[in-house]
Motif scaffolding. Structure first.
Motif, PDB file in Angstrom:
ATOM      1  N   SER A 276       0.847  -1.180   0.000  1.00 10.97           N
ATOM      2  CA  SER A 276       0.000   0.000   0.000  1.00 10.97           C
ATOM      3  C   SER A 276       0.888   1.238   0.000  1.00 10.97           C
ATOM      4  CB  SER A 276      -0.885   0.011   1.250  1.00 10.97           C
ATOM      5  OG  SER A 276      -1.629   1.196   1.315  1.00 10.97           O
ATOM      6  N   SER A 277       0.575   2.171  -0.846  1.00 16.69           N
ATOM      7  CA  SER A 277       1.360   3.400  -0.885  1.00 16.69           C
ATOM      8  C   SER A 277       0.912   4.388   0.189  1.00 16.69           C
ATOM      9  CB  SER A 277       1.262   4.048  -2.268  1.00 16.69           C
ATOM     10  OG  SER A 277      -0.078   4.377  -2.545  1.00 16.69           O
ATOM     11  N   THR A 278      -0.167   4.074   0.869  1.00 18.12           N
ATOM     12  CA  THR A 278      -0.649   4.943   1.936  1.00 18.12           C
ATOM     13  C   THR A 278      -0.384   4.302   3.294  1.00 18.12           C
ATOM     14  OG1 THR A 278      -2.857   3.970   1.832  1.00 18.12           O
ATOM     15  CG2 THR A 278      -2.456   5.930   0.476  1.00 18.12           C
ATOM     16  N   ASN A 279      -0.233   5.126   4.296  1.00 22.34           N
ATOM     17  CA  ASN A 279       0.037   4.657   5.654  1.00 22.34           C
ATOM     18  C   ASN A 279      -1.244   4.488   6.440  1.00 22.34           C
ATOM     19  OD1 ASN A 279       2.764   5.006   5.073  1.00 22.34           O
ATOM     20  ND2 ASN A 279       2.859   7.003   6.047  1.00 22.34           N
ATOM     21  N   LEU A 280      -1.153   3.694   7.484  1.00 19.38           N
ATOM     22  CA  LEU A 280      -2.221   3.708   8.473  1.00 19.38           C
ATOM     23  C   LEU A 280      -2.342   5.145   8.983  1.00 19.38           C
ATOM     24  CD1 LEU A 280      -1.460   0.637  10.755  1.00 19.38           C
ATOM     25  CD2 LEU A 280      -3.481   0.944   9.354  1.00 19.38           C
ATOM     26  N   PRO A 281      -3.515   5.559   9.377  1.00 22.95           N
ATOM     27  CA  PRO A 281      -3.638   6.914   9.914  1.00 22.95           C
ATOM     28  C   PRO A 281      -2.685   7.145  11.094  1.00 22.95           C
ATOM     29  CG  PRO A 281      -5.796   5.970   9.532  1.00 22.95           C
ATOM     30  CD  PRO A 281      -4.795   4.862   9.324  1.00 22.95           C
ATOM     31  N   TYR A 282      -2.080   8.301  11.137  1.00 24.86           N
ATOM     32  CA  TYR A 282      -1.154   8.615  12.215  1.00 24.86           C
ATOM     33  C   TYR A 282      -1.847   9.250  13.413  1.00 24.86           C
ATOM     34  CZ  TYR A 282      -1.357  13.351  10.353  1.00 24.86           C
ATOM     35  OH  TYR A 282      -1.800  14.569   9.914  1.00 24.86           O
ATOM     36  N   LYS A 283      -3.106   9.639  13.233  1.00 23.85           N
ATOM     37  CA  LYS A 283      -3.837  10.261  14.338  1.00 23.85           C
ATOM     38  C   LYS A 283      -3.836   9.308  15.540  1.00 23.85           C
ATOM     39  CE  LYS A 283      -8.174  12.587  15.352  1.00 23.85           C
ATOM     40  NZ  LYS A 283      -9.445  13.045  14.807  1.00 23.85           N
ATOM     41  N   TYR A 284      -3.410   9.792  16.677  1.00 21.13           N
ATOM     42  CA  TYR A 284      -3.331   9.071  17.944  1.00 21.13           C
ATOM     43  C   TYR A 284      -2.209   8.028  17.996  1.00 21.13           C
ATOM     44  CZ  TYR A 284      -8.048  11.024  18.359  1.00 21.13           C
ATOM     45  OH  TYR A 284      -9.135  11.862  18.372  1.00 21.13           O
ATOM     46  N   ARG A 285      -1.449   7.862  16.933  1.00 23.00           N
ATOM     47  CA  ARG A 285      -0.388   6.849  16.912  1.00 23.00           C
ATOM     48  C   ARG A 285       0.634   7.150  18.013  1.00 23.00           C
ATOM     49  NH1 ARG A 285       2.243   6.585  11.258  1.00 23.00           N
ATOM     50  NH2 ARG A 285       3.213   8.503  11.959  1.00 23.00           N
ATOM     51  N   PRO A 286       1.045   6.115  18.784  1.00 20.65           N
ATOM     52  CA  PRO A 286       2.065   6.347  19.815  1.00 20.65           C
ATOM     53  C   PRO A 286       3.356   6.893  19.205  1.00 20.65           C
ATOM     54  CG  PRO A 286       1.028   4.208  20.127  1.00 20.65           C
ATOM     55  CD  PRO A 286       0.540   4.740  18.798  1.00 20.65           C
TER      56      PRO A 286
END
Length: 160
Positions: free
Chosen positions: A29-39
């Motif tokens: 996947s060229s997109t990342n998991l959402p970074y919102k709230y990521r540790p």
């Protein structure tokens, strides 16, 4: 993420992640998991190109809170919590497993970050076992999701 033996729960996580990656034919996947709230430890690891020593978790109880907030945010819309506030893992996967929401990211930009986040946390609780219950519960929940993603990817060949 296998340098340290984190026990049977973690071995099940690695097996479920492997099954999911095989089922997806190692899709990228060229997109990342959402970074919102990521540790922040996960962000640090990604910024270091996923190389070097894994970031440390100094306060496992605080990390547990941060990790759970991120995990909650990543959940598909069909997931429900029980009366104790835990994600339910009984019954079928909602939506026929076709809707995985924010979790539907493969390869190094995807679910690998979740597995890595649990590895970082697991290394910390190995040294402080009084914090292991929350980690084990998180690992088991992620295993359930990864097994579901693998199952439906196998059934639908990735075409939802």
């Amino acid at each position: 993420m296998t340098k340290d033996d984190l026990g049977c729960h973690y071995h099940a996580l690695v097996a479920a992640w492997t099954r999911m990656e095989v089922a997806s034919r190692f899709e990228y996947s060229s997109t990342n998991l959402p970074y919102k709230y990521r540790p922040k430890q996960v962000s640090q690891w990604i910024s270091q190109s996923r190389r070097g020593e894994p970031p440390g978790v100094e306060d496992p109880s605080q990390y547990a809170i941060e990790w759970q907030r991120w995990w909650d945010y990543l959940q598909p819309s069909w997931r429900k919590k029980d009366v104790d506030g835990r994600w339910m893992t009984s019954g079928n996967y909602g939506g026929g497993g076709k809707e995985w929401g924010n979790l539907y990211h493969w390869g190094v930009n995807g679910v690998l970050s979740i597995v890595a986040s649990l590895y970082f946390w697991g290394r910390a609780v190995r040294l402080r076992p009084e914090f292991s219950a929350a980690w084990e519960a998180a690992v088991q929940d992620v295993v359930w999701i990864l097994e579901g993603m693998a199952l439906y990817y196998e059934m639908f060949k990735g075409k939802f």
